[in-house]
Scaffold this active site. Structure first.
Site, PDB file in Angstrom:
ATOM      1  N   CYS A   1      14.995   1.825  18.185  1.00  0.00           N
ATOM      2  CA  CYS A   1      15.532   2.947  18.954  1.00  0.00           C
ATOM      3  C   CYS A   1      17.019   2.727  19.222  1.00  0.00           C
ATOM      4  O   CYS A   1      17.578   1.679  18.883  1.00  0.00           O
ATOM      5  CB  CYS A   1      14.778   3.117  20.265  1.00  0.00           C
TER       6      CYS A   1
ATOM      7  N   CYS B   1      18.277  -0.435  20.924  1.00  0.00           N
ATOM      8  CA  CYS B   1      18.401  -1.634  20.078  1.00  0.00           C
ATOM      9  C   CYS B   1      19.801  -1.723  19.481  1.00  0.00           C
ATOM     10  O   CYS B   1      20.475  -2.756  19.573  1.00  0.00           O
ATOM     11  CB  CYS B   1      17.370  -1.609  18.951  1.00  0.00           C
TER      12      CYS B   1
ATOM     13  N   CYS C   1      22.575 -37.080  -9.259  1.00  0.00           N
ATOM     14  CA  CYS C   1      21.817 -37.793  -8.230  1.00  0.00           C
ATOM     15  C   CYS C   1      21.694 -36.935  -6.988  1.00  0.00           C
ATOM     16  O   CYS C   1      22.220 -35.814  -6.929  1.00  0.00           O
ATOM     17  CB  CYS C   1      22.479 -39.124  -7.880  1.00  0.00           C
TER      18      CYS C   1
ATOM     19  N   CYS D   1      24.741 -35.331  -5.351  1.00  0.00           N
ATOM     20  CA  CYS D   1      25.247 -34.089  -5.962  1.00  0.00           C
ATOM     21  C   CYS D   1      24.558 -32.871  -5.353  1.00  0.00           C
ATOM     22  O   CYS D   1      25.217 -31.927  -4.903  1.00  0.00           O
ATOM     23  CB  CYS D   1      25.008 -34.099  -7.475  1.00  0.00           C
TER      24      CYS D   1
ATOM     25  N   ASP E   1     -12.755 -15.913   8.185  1.00  0.00           N
ATOM     26  CA  ASP E   1     -13.276 -14.558   8.340  1.00  0.00           C
ATOM     27  C   ASP E   1     -14.642 -14.516   7.648  1.00  0.00           C
ATOM     28  O   ASP E   1     -14.849 -15.213   6.649  1.00  0.00           O
ATOM     29  CB  ASP E   1     -12.309 -13.567   7.701  1.00  0.00           C
TER      30      ASP E   1
ATOM     31  N   ASP F   1      -9.466 -12.164   3.546  1.00  0.00           N
ATOM     32  CA  ASP F   1      -9.290 -11.453   2.275  1.00  0.00           C
ATOM     33  C   ASP F   1      -8.938  -9.986   2.439  1.00  0.00           C
ATOM     34  O   ASP F   1      -8.621  -9.317   1.471  1.00  0.00           O
ATOM     35  CB  ASP F   1     -10.572 -11.553   1.441  1.00  0.00           C
TER      36      ASP F   1
ATOM     37  N   ASP G   1      -6.862  -8.697   7.864  1.00  0.00           N
ATOM     38  CA  ASP G   1      -6.669 -10.134   8.097  1.00  0.00           C
ATOM     39  C   ASP G   1      -5.189 -10.537   8.009  1.00  0.00           C
ATOM     40  O   ASP G   1      -4.821 -11.641   8.427  1.00  0.00           O
ATOM     41  CB  ASP G   1      -7.448 -10.957   7.048  1.00  0.00           C
TER      42      ASP G   1
END
Length: 794
Positions: free
Chosen positions: A16, A19, A83, A86, A495, A689, A693
Site C-alpha cells: 500500500c 509502504c 587455489c 584466488c 503430511d 506434496d 503444503d
C-alpha cells in the site's frame, strides 16, 4: 557533485501507499540520499552521494524495513584460479562492488554466481571487474562444452608434466648422487649442463606460476602461485649466482639447486594434473545424467516416421517409441499401452504401467509395446534437464561450513611469506650464523610446503560428490547449505495424504439410497480433492447417472456445499454439519467406528437432513512403515500432520509406528504447526506434496517435497524426493551425515597438514623437493577422500 550517482531499485513486498511512503521517508534521512518510491511500478529512484552513502547500505536499509530488493542473477565460468586464495579474492572484491548483492565463487566448479542490480551495472561490467583482478570470466557454457574444454585442458596439462619430467630426470640423477654418493660422469655436475635442463622447466613450463603470481600481487593479494614462484625462483637464482661464482673462479665446487626448482615445479604440475583429473570425477553425476538422454527421436511427419535429433523435437510433435527405446522428451500417450522403466528418475526397479493420457518422462525406457505420444516438454524444459540444472546449481553453491576455510585462505599466503622470511633470518643469524645455504633451503621449503588449495577444495568437492550421489539415488538437494543443514535435524513432520499414503483413496463403505449417491457424486464433481475422485469412481462403478451441479463451494478442511436443481447438498465433517445446525447424533457411533478403522468418514446431508455416510480409505505406501522406522532409528522425532479427524489419523499412525499426531489441521494452519515444533528448539523438516503444503515447506528448516506431488511444493522445498519413495528420506539424511563427516575429514587434514608441515619445514627437517611433493599431493588427497562418497552406501 562529482560523487553523485543515480540508480533505480526494484522493490518487493510493498502492499500500500504507506509502504512506499515509509521507505521513501527512511531513505531520505540517510546522508546524501534523495529517493522517490513508486508503488505502482514497485521501484525506487535513488540519487545518492557515493562519498556519503553506499548502495549496499541503501539496500540493507530497505531490507531492514521488511521489504526486498530484487536482483538479477548471472553465472560465469571463471578461469585462472589456482587455489582458495584466488576464489576468496574474487568473491571478496565482487561483494564490495557497488550494485552487487551477493557473489559466490566456487574453486571446485570454477564458477561464480552473482546477484546484482542491472540498473547499476551490466554483465560486461562484472566480467571486466573480474578481468581486472587477473582472471577470466564468461557466460556459463553448456555442461557438454565445459566437459570438452576440461578434457583438452587435462591433455595439455598431461603433456606439460611429461615434458617437465623428462627435462628434470637428468637433474634428479644429480640429486641421487648427493643422497647416495653415486659416482656419476662429470658432465652431470657441470653448471651449464644443469642450467640447460632447468631453465625451460623454470621459465617455460613453470611460466604459469609467474603469471598467476604477477596478477595476484598486482591486485594486492597473494595466492599459491606467489609461494611457488618465490620458492623456485630463490632456488634457481641462488644456483645461477653460484654458477657465476664458478665462472669467475671464486669456487671450484658451486652449490647448485637447479634440481630443486625443476623437481618442485614438475611435482606441483603433476599434482595439478592429478587434482584436475580427480575434480573431473566429482562431476560424474552430471555426466551420467547427460548420458541418459536419448540422442534421436522418431517423429511422425505427414504420416511417416522420420528420425531426427532429439534436440530438434518441438512441443506438439507426435512421436513413436518402440520397445527397448528411450522416450526422447516428456509427453502424454495418445495411442497404445506399455510398461515403462523409470528407475533412472525414481530409483524404482518395478516398471510402471502406462496407457492413454498417462504422462511419460524423457529418457525413461519403453519396455514393451509400441506407443504414440505427444511432446509436452522439450529441450531444457524436460524433467531430466530440470534435474541436471538443480544438481549443477547445488554443486555451485557453498555450504556454511566452508566459511572458516575461506577466512583462513584469505590470510594464508601472506602469513606463510612472513614465516618464510622469519625462518631465513633465524637460520642466518642464529641457527647457522652467516651461512646462506641452510637459511635459503629452510625458507624455500616453508614456501613450497604451504598449500591453500587443500583448504579451498575441502568443502566444495565433497558437496559436488554428495549432491551427485543423491541425484543418482533420486534425491535432489537444491544447494550445499541444505545438504549441510539436513544432518542437524531433530524432528520430521510428515503430511499424511500423498506422503505416508498413496493419495489414491477408494470408497470402502456407503450408507444411503441411490438418490443420495447421485447427489453426492454431483456435488463432488466440482472438487479436485483425491477423496472426490474416489467418490466419482465409486458412483461410475455403480452405474449411477451423475447430474450436473448448479453451484459449488469448498469449505477448506471441513467439506463442500453444492446445489443440484432444488436440492442443497452438504458433504463433510461433523463440524460442518454442526455449523449448519444439522442434527448428527444418530450417526455418531457409525462415524466413530469407521474412523477407528482408519477411514475418512463424511456425512451427506440433503436439504438440511443427513441422508447417509460415505467412508473412504487411502492405502499406505508400501515402504511407509519401513521408512518411518528408519527415521526413528536415526534419532528423529516423527510427527504426522493431517486435516483428518483425530481417530482416523491415530489409526493410520498406529499402522506406521508414529507416536505424535497433529490432526484436524486446516491447510492454512500447517505452517503454524511447524513453527510450534521449532519453538521447542528443534530443527524441523517438513515433508509434503500438495499446494497447501508449500507454506509449511518454506517455514521448516528443511522442506522435503515428494516428486510425485505438485510443482508448487517442489519449487518451495529444499530437497525433492523423486518418485515418491519414502525410504529416500532417511537415505537423504544419512547422505547428509556422511557428506558432513567427509568435509570435516578434509578440513582436518588440510589444517593438520599445514599446521604440522610448516614448522617441520622451518626446522630444516625436509628437503625442498619433498615439500613440493607433499604440497602437490595434499590437494589430491582431499579430492580423493571426497570421491570415496561415490562408493558409500546410503
Amino acid at each position: 557533485m562529482a560523487g553523485k550517482e543515480n540508480t533505480t531499485l526494484n522493490i518487493t513486498g510493498m502492499t500500500c501507499a504507506s509502504c512506499s511512503s515509509r521507505i521513501e521517508k527512511v531513505l531520505n534521512k540517510m546522508d546524501g540520499v534523495e529517493a522517490k518510491v513508486n508503488l505502482a511500478t514497485e521501484q525506487a529512484s535513488v540519487d545518492y552521494d557515493k562519498n556519503s552513502s553506499d548502495l549496499n547500505d541503501i539496500t540493507k536499509r530497505i531490507e531492514n524495513l521488511g521489504f526486498g530488493v530484487q536482483y538479477d542473477e548471472v553465472e560465469f565460468d571463471i578461469s585462472g584460479m589456482t587455489c582458495a586464495a584466488c576464489s576468496s579474492r574474487i568473491e571478496k572484491v565482487l561483494n564490495k562492488t557497488n550494485g552487487v548483492s551477493n557473489a559466490t565463487v566456487n574453486l571446485a566448479t570454477e564458477n561464480a554466481v552473482i546477484a546484482y542490480n542491472s540498473n547499476v551495472m551490466t554483465e560486461k561490467d562484472l566480467i571486466d571487474r573480474i578481468g581486472n583482478l587477473g582472471y577470466g570470466a564468461k557466460a556459463k557454457e553448456s555442461a557438454e562444452s565445459r566437459e570438452e574444454k576440461k578434457e583438452k585442458e587435462l591433455t595439455r596439462l598431461k603433456w606439460k608434466v611429461i615434458i617437465s619430467a623428462l627435462l628434470s630426470l637428468p637433474l634428479l640423477v644429480t640429486m641421487l648422487d648427493h643422497l647416495f654418493g653415486m659416482s656419476l660422469p662429470a658432465i652431470f655436475m657441470n653448471p651449464w649442463f644443469q642450467l640447460v635442463f632447468a631453465a625451460p622447466v623454470q621459465f617455460i613450463l613453470g611460466w604459469q606460476f609467474y603469471v598467476g603470481a604477477y596478477k595476484s600481487l598486482k591486485n594486492a593479494s597473494a595466492n599459491m602461485d606467489v609461494l611457488v614462484a618465490m620458492g623456485t625462483t630463490a632456488a634457481f637464482g641462488f644456483s645461477l649466482f653460484e654458477t657465476y661464482r664458478w665462472l669467475a673462479g671464486a669456487t671450484a665446487h658451486p652449490h647448485l639447486y637447479f634440481e630443486t626448482s625443476a623437481i618442485i615445479i614438475t611435482l606441483i604440475l603433476f599434482g595439478k594434473y592429478l587434482e584436475a583429473r580427480a575434480k573431473s570425477q566429482t562431476s560424474g553425476a552430471i555426466k551420467e545424467l547427460m548420458n541418459m538422454q536419448a540422442k534421436e527421436a522418431r517423429v511422425l511427419r505427414n504420416g511417416e516416421e522420420v528420425m531426427v535429433p532429439a534436440a530438434d523435437v518441438m512441443v506438439g510433435d507426435v512421436l513413436v517409441v518402440k520397445p527397448g527405446e528411450k522416450f526422447p522428451v516428456d509427453g502424454v500417450i495418445t495411442k497404445g499401452r506399455t510398461s515403462v522403466d523409470e528407475s533412472m528418475l525414481t530409483g524404482e526397479s518395478i516398471p510402471v504401467e502406462k496407457s492413454l493420457e498417462d504422462k511419460v518422462i524423457g529418457s525413461t525406457i519403453n519396455q514393451n509395446g509400441n506407443v504414440v505420444f505427444k511432446a509436452s516438454r522439450v529441450g531444457k524444459d524436460t524433467a531430466l534437464q530440470s534435474i541436471i540444472k538443480v544438481v549443477e546449481e547445488a554443486q555451485g553453491k557453498k555450504a556454511p561450513i566452508q566459511r572458516m576455510a575461506d577466512i583462513v585462505s584469505g590470510y594464508f599466503v601472506p602469513i606463510v611469506v612472513v614465516i618464510a622470511i622469519v625462518t631465513f633470518l633465524i637460520w642466518y643469524f642464529i641457527a647457522s650464523p652467516y651461512n646462506v645455504e641452510p637459511a635459503l633451503i629452510a625458507s624455500i621449503t616453508v614456501l613450497v610446503i604451504a598449500c591453500p588449495c587443500a583448504l579451498g577444495l575441502a568443502t566444495p568437492t565433497s558437496i559436488m560428490v554428495g549432491t551427485g550421489k543423491g541425484a543418482e539415488s533420486g534425491i535432489l538437494f537444491k544447494g550445499g547449505e541444505h545438504l549441510e543443514k539436513t544432518h542437524n535435524l531433530d524432528a520430521i513432520i510428515l503430511d499424511k495424504t500423498g506422503t505416508i499414503t498413496k493419495g489414491r483413496p477408494e470408497v470402502t463403505d456407503f450408507t444411503g439410497d441411490e438418490d443420495a449417491l447421485k447427489l453426492l457424486a454431483a456435488a463432488e464433481k466440482g472438487s479436485e480433492h483425491p477423496l472426490a475422485t474416489a467418490i466419482i469412481a465409486y458412483a461410475t462403478e455403480k452405474a449411477v447417472e451423475i447430474p450436473e451441479v448448479d453451484d459449488f463451494t469448498a469449505v477448506p478442511g471441513h467439506g463442500i456445499e453444492a446445489s443440484v436443481g432444488r436440492d442443497r447438498i452438504l458433504v463433510g465433517t461433523r463440524k460442518l454439519m454442526q455449523d449448519k445446525r444439522i442434527e448428527v447424533d444418530g450417526y455418531d457411533a457409525e462415524m466413530t467406528q469407521y474412523e477407528y478403522e482408519g477411514k475418512t468418514a463424511m456425512l451427506i446431508a440433503v436439504n438440511e437432513e443427513v441422508a447417509g455416510i460415505v467412508a473412504v480409505q487411502d492405502t499406505l505406501k508400501d515402504t511407509a512403515k519401513e521408512a518411518i522406522t528408519t527415521l526413528r532409528n536415526q534419532g528423529l522425532e516423527v510427527i504426522m500432520l493431517t486435516g483428518d479427524n483425530r481417530r482416523t489419523a491415530e489409526a493410520i499412525a498406529r499402522e506406521v509406528n508414529i507416536d505424535t499426531v497433529i490432526a484436524e489441521v486446516l491447510p492454512e494452519e500447517k505452517a503454524a504447526q511447524v513453527k510450534k515444533v521449532q519453538a521447542e528448539g528443534k530443527s524441523v523438516a517438513m515433508v509434503g506434496d500438495g499446494v497447501n503444503d508449500a507454506p509449511a515447506l518454506v517455514t521448516a528448516d528443511i522442506g522435503i517435497a515428494i516428486g510425485t506431488g505438485t510443482e508448487v511444493a517442489i519449487e518451495a522445498a529444499d530437497i525433492t524426493i523423486l518418485g515418491g519413495e519414502l525410504t529416500l528420506i532417511p537415505r537423504a539424511i544419512n547422505l547428509s551425515h556422511k557428506t558432513i563427516r567427509n568435509i570435516r575429514q578434509n578440513l582436518f587434514w588440510a589444517f593438520a597438514y599445514n599446521t604440522a608441515g610448516i614448522p617441520i619445514a622451518a626446522l630444516g627437517f625436509l628437503a625442498p623437493w619433498v615439500a613440493g611433493a607433499a604440497m602437490a599431493f595434499s590437494s589430491v588427497s582431499v579430492v580423493t577422500n571426497s570421491l570415496r562418497l561415490k562408493r558409500t552406501k546410503i
